[in-house]
Write a protein that holds these residues in place. Structure first.
Motif, PDB file in Angstrom:
ATOM      1  N   GLN A   1       0.826  -1.203   0.000  1.00 36.21           N
ATOM      2  CA  GLN A   1       0.000   0.000   0.000  1.00 36.21           C
ATOM      3  C   GLN A   1       0.866   1.261   0.000  1.00 36.21           C
ATOM      4  O   GLN A   1       0.596   2.213  -0.742  1.00 36.21           O
ATOM      5  CB  GLN A   1      -0.924   0.016   1.217  1.00 36.21           C
ATOM      6  N   ALA A   2       1.903   1.274   0.806  1.00 35.65           N
ATOM      7  CA  ALA A   2       2.816   2.418   0.806  1.00 35.65           C
ATOM      8  C   ALA A   2       3.480   2.579  -0.556  1.00 35.65           C
ATOM      9  O   ALA A   2       3.630   3.694  -1.067  1.00 35.65           O
ATOM     10  CB  ALA A   2       3.872   2.249   1.896  1.00 35.65           C
ATOM     11  N   ASP A   3       3.882   1.462  -1.178  1.00 34.43           N
ATOM     12  CA  ASP A   3       4.525   1.510  -2.488  1.00 34.43           C
ATOM     13  C   ASP A   3       3.579   2.039  -3.557  1.00 34.43           C
ATOM     14  O   ASP A   3       3.966   2.868  -4.398  1.00 34.43           O
ATOM     15  CB  ASP A   3       5.001   0.107  -2.886  1.00 34.43           C
ATOM     16  N   VAL A   4       2.331   1.571  -3.555  1.00 39.56           N
ATOM     17  CA  VAL A   4       1.352   1.972  -4.575  1.00 39.56           C
ATOM     18  C   VAL A   4       0.969   3.442  -4.430  1.00 39.56           C
ATOM     19  O   VAL A   4       0.783   4.142  -5.429  1.00 39.56           O
ATOM     20  CB  VAL A   4       0.111   1.055  -4.483  1.00 39.56           C
TER      21      VAL A   4
ATOM     22  N   ASN B   1      -4.543   9.324  23.520  1.00 42.36           N
ATOM     23  CA  ASN B   1      -4.487   7.860  23.557  1.00 42.36           C
ATOM     24  C   ASN B   1      -3.873   7.253  22.305  1.00 42.36           C
ATOM     25  O   ASN B   1      -3.476   6.088  22.320  1.00 42.36           O
ATOM     26  CB  ASN B   1      -5.901   7.276  23.717  1.00 42.36           C
ATOM     27  N   TRP B   2      -3.839   8.028  21.197  1.00 44.87           N
ATOM     28  CA  TRP B   2      -3.409   7.468  19.909  1.00 44.87           C
ATOM     29  C   TRP B   2      -1.889   7.299  19.897  1.00 44.87           C
ATOM     30  O   TRP B   2      -1.148   8.244  20.153  1.00 44.87           O
ATOM     31  CB  TRP B   2      -3.834   8.367  18.755  1.00 44.87           C
ATOM     32  N   ASN B   3      -1.436   6.094  19.580  1.00 45.31           N
ATOM     33  CA  ASN B   3       0.002   5.818  19.503  1.00 45.31           C
ATOM     34  C   ASN B   3       0.303   4.957  18.283  1.00 45.31           C
ATOM     35  O   ASN B   3      -0.446   4.037  17.953  1.00 45.31           O
ATOM     36  CB  ASN B   3       0.484   5.073  20.766  1.00 45.31           C
ATOM     37  N   GLN B   4       1.422   5.270  17.632  1.00 46.36           N
ATOM     38  CA  GLN B   4       1.840   4.506  16.455  1.00 46.36           C
ATOM     39  C   GLN B   4       2.368   3.140  16.857  1.00 46.36           C
ATOM     40  O   GLN B   4       3.134   3.000  17.800  1.00 46.36           O
ATOM     41  CB  GLN B   4       2.930   5.282  15.701  1.00 46.36           C
ATOM     42  N   ASP B   5       1.938   2.137  16.086  1.00 41.14           N
ATOM     43  CA  ASP B   5       2.446   0.782  16.281  1.00 41.14           C
ATOM     44  C   ASP B   5       3.484   0.431  15.222  1.00 41.14           C
ATOM     45  O   ASP B   5       4.573  -0.035  15.532  1.00 41.14           O
ATOM     46  CB  ASP B   5       1.295  -0.224  16.231  1.00 41.14           C
ATOM     47  N   GLN B   6       3.157   0.680  13.953  1.00 42.63           N
ATOM     48  CA  GLN B   6       4.079   0.341  12.871  1.00 42.63           C
ATOM     49  C   GLN B   6       3.918   1.308  11.716  1.00 42.63           C
ATOM     50  O   GLN B   6       2.820   1.823  11.468  1.00 42.63           O
ATOM     51  CB  GLN B   6       3.841  -1.098  12.382  1.00 42.63           C
ATOM     52  N   ARG B   7       5.008   1.545  11.013  1.00 42.11           N
ATOM     53  CA  ARG B   7       5.026   2.465   9.879  1.00 42.11           C
ATOM     54  C   ARG B   7       5.697   1.776   8.707  1.00 42.11           C
ATOM     55  O   ARG B   7       6.731   1.108   8.870  1.00 42.11           O
ATOM     56  CB  ARG B   7       5.783   3.739  10.257  1.00 42.11           C
ATOM     57  N   TRP B   8       5.097   1.934   7.522  1.00 40.10           N
ATOM     58  CA  TRP B   8       5.685   1.408   6.288  1.00 40.10           C
ATOM     59  C   TRP B   8       5.963   2.583   5.343  1.00 40.10           C
ATOM     60  O   TRP B   8       5.075   3.382   5.053  1.00 40.10           O
ATOM     61  CB  TRP B   8       4.719   0.439   5.603  1.00 40.10           C
ATOM     62  N   ASP B   9       7.206   2.715   4.897  1.00 51.22           N
ATOM     63  CA  ASP B   9       7.584   3.771   3.964  1.00 51.22           C
ATOM     64  C   ASP B   9       7.695   3.208   2.553  1.00 51.22           C
ATOM     65  O   ASP B   9       8.079   2.044   2.364  1.00 51.22           O
ATOM     66  CB  ASP B   9       8.919   4.394   4.373  1.00 51.22           C
ATOM     67  N   PRO B  10       7.371   4.021   1.525  1.00 57.67           N
ATOM     68  CA  PRO B  10       7.408   3.525   0.147  1.00 57.67           C
ATOM     69  C   PRO B  10       8.808   3.088  -0.272  1.00 57.67           C
ATOM     70  O   PRO B  10       9.805   3.721   0.099  1.00 57.67           O
ATOM     71  CB  PRO B  10       6.945   4.725  -0.677  1.00 57.67           C
ATOM     72  N   GLN B  11       8.865   2.017  -1.067  1.00 61.11           N
ATOM     73  CA  GLN B  11      10.139   1.501  -1.577  1.00 61.11           C
ATOM     74  C   GLN B  11      10.203   1.498  -3.105  1.00 61.11           C
ATOM     75  O   GLN B  11      11.283   1.441  -3.672  1.00 61.11           O
ATOM     76  CB  GLN B  11      10.379   0.085  -1.042  1.00 61.11           C
ATOM     77  N   TRP B  12       9.059   1.555  -3.771  1.00 57.26           N
ATOM     78  CA  TRP B  12       9.060   1.573  -5.231  1.00 57.26           C
ATOM     79  C   TRP B  12       9.507   2.944  -5.739  1.00 57.26           C
ATOM     80  O   TRP B  12       9.237   3.977  -5.108  1.00 57.26           O
ATOM     81  CB  TRP B  12       7.666   1.320  -5.787  1.00 57.26           C
ATOM     82  N   ASP B  13      10.146   2.956  -6.921  1.00 57.39           N
ATOM     83  CA  ASP B  13      10.407   4.244  -7.563  1.00 57.39           C
ATOM     84  C   ASP B  13       9.151   4.673  -8.325  1.00 57.39           C
ATOM     85  O   ASP B  13       8.207   3.896  -8.514  1.00 57.39           O
ATOM     86  CB  ASP B  13      11.635   4.178  -8.476  1.00 57.39           C
TER      87      ASP B  13
END
Length: 504
Positions: free
Chosen positions: A426-429, A467-479
């Motif tokens: 999803q991050a890549d797209v 109360n909101w806290n980040q659990d995981q983050r995905w950064d884009p890898q596709w060019d």
């Protein structure tokens, strides 16, 4: 004040009962699936009695296993699959017909006729929705026209309608012995029958579908300081105020604390649903999105949203399990898809219920394209995960075109977010970071937040934001070249699904 708040999350495939503490942390969870009834192609039904029995069971078992009692719970919220339609007899409590699920397409000719007769623009102007099989009004009309005795009972005031929140609340508060017949603004906004400005049922819209006004529940705000009602003394929930109701995607918006205009979330469940908070004024979409209520807290003005609704995402993974039998459970979709580096040119458009946002094509049907003998089950699994992500990009593109604001980060929640490969894709797209909060089941959390705010368990929305806290983050890898080539192929695949069913 008791230490916890609870929520009933009645979803498309299962019913959950969840309990949260003051920090929004999950304390207990109980969940049960219910049957997906598929009488013929395009028809999707649930048994409302089974849904109510499952609701009672998860509540009783959840309280028992958590060693908590009604006195430990300050308030109860309800959230639900939205457009799914139940019509029942208020005197006997018996449904006249199975619940017609939001995915069901049997009303395609009703929707097409509305457009041909020039009523579509009126519906868009008043209700913020296009005529589509998705929404409840056509389903009510179908039951009135096709199930013996319902029309006559409706005219007498005995046959009543509700989305699933209303059905659950009516039963929770006593059913035939004084059950409350209420819905909230978010669920009402999904019927094609409520005026977005007045927040009331509209007589002209009712006339389009031949629906007696007496069938409909009273519309109220999304939470109520005095509660909508309480369960009878014999219930394990006796004494707990039922003080919050939100349709599932609106609940997730509250759970993701998207309280400021411009904040958006994407929920990955049976389908995908992206909501963008647009503030106190409804924004009319020019690019295939829905104008809807985000929420309305008691005593406050309504907050509106643009929504991109996608019919089939997580349920496409379920299809791999239940129909193709190439995986044994949802988690195996990631394992299988990782056996290949990419889908090798295969695209899967899971238009099982037509295409929702931004296309709104009930004539579309699912297709897997680009196949060669080289391809195998791993490529199809990978294409299924990519389909979830490409459909979300379709909606992001429409939101950008409508709002003029480019997405900088996407907050995500729901069961599919456990699939790390899907979230990376999803991050890549999209080409933007994707972030999942620590409590991924934000739908139930949002219902709990609405209920807790009503009774003072939480002071205000600022307390919820903390109360909101980040659990995981995905950064884009596709060019960029890879990203655009993939999306171009997706758009070509979409074209192959159109004009498959005659809906004239």
């Amino acid at each position: 004040m008791a230490d916890y708040v609870a929520a009933i999350d009645q979803g498309t495939t299962s019913t959950r009962f969840m309990i949260f503490d003051h920090s929004g942390n999950e304390v207990a969870r109980q969940q049960m699936e219910h049957e997906q009834i598929l009488p013929r192609s395009g028809w999707v039904e649930h048994n409302p009695v089974e849904i109510w029995e499952r609701t009672r069971s998860v509540v009783a078992t959840g309280l028992n296993r958590s060693h908590l009692a009604a006195g430990d719970i300050a308030a109860l919220g309800i959230t639900n699959q939205r457009e799914t339609t139940v019509v029942w007899n208020r005197r006997t409590g018996r449904p006249y017909y199975n619940a017609i699920v939001w995915q069901d397409t049997r009303t395609d000719r009703i929707a097409s006729a509305l457009e041909r007769e020039g009523k579509g623009e009126v519906i868009r102007a008043k209700a913020g929705l296009p005529p589509a099989t998705y929404f409840a009004a056509g389903k009510i009309q179908w039951i009135l026209e096709n199930v013996d005795g319902v029309r006559q009972d409706a005219e007498r005031g005995d046959a009543v309608f509700g989305t699933v929140d209303t059905w659950v609340l009516w039963n929770l508060t006593g059913g035939v012995r004084g059950g409350v017949h209420i819905t909230d603004v978010t669920n009402a906004s999904r019927t094609m029958l409520m005026d977005l400005r007045t927040l009331d049922w509209d007589d002209e819209l009712l006339s389009f579908f031949g629906i007696p006004r007496a069938m409909l529940p009273t519309i109220q705000a999304s939470n109520a300081p005095d509660g909508y009602g309480q369960s009878p003394d014999v219930s394990p929930l006796a004494g707990i105020p039922i003080s919050g109701i939100l349709g599932d995607q609106h609940a997730a918006t509250v759970g993701q604390v998207c309280f400021a205009p411009g904040e958006a979330k994407n929920t990955y469940g049976t389908g995908n649903f992206m909501l963008l908070n647009t503030g106190s004024e409804p924004v009319r979409s020019q690019h295939g999105l829905l104008t809807t209520l985000a929420y309305q807290f008691a005593g406050q003005p309504p907050v509106y949203a643009l929504e991109g609704s996608i019919a089939v995402t997580g349920s496409a993974v379920q299809w791999l399990r239940d129909q193709l039998h190439i995986i044994g459970n949802a988690a195996e979709s990631e394992t299988l898809a990782r056996r290949v580096d990419d889908s090798a040119g295969v695209y899967f458009v899971p238009a099982f219920s037509g295409l929702f946002a931004p296309y709104w094509r009930s004539d579309a049907r699912g297709a897997i394209v680009g196949l060669a003998r080289f391809h195998n089950d791993a490529h199809i699994a990978r294409a299924t995960l990519e389909a979830i992500c490409y459909q979300s990009r379709d909606v992001v593109e429409a939101m950008t075109n409508d709002s003029g604001v480019r997405l900088e980060v996407l907050k995500v929640d729901g069961g599919v977010t456990e699939n790390k490969l899907c979230m990376q894709t999803q991050a890549d797209v999209l080409g933007v970071p994707v972030i999942r909060p620590k409590v991924a089941e934000t739908t139930a959390l949002g219902a709990a937040y609405a209920a807790g705010l009503a009774v003072g368990f939480w002071r205000d929305t600022e307390e919820l934001k903390a109360n909101w806290n980040q659990d995981q983050r995905w950064d884009p890898q596709w060019d960029q070249a890879t990203r655009e080539a993939g999306y171009t192929g997706w758009k070509r695949a979409i074209e192959r699904t159109l004009n498959w069913v005659d809906v004239s």
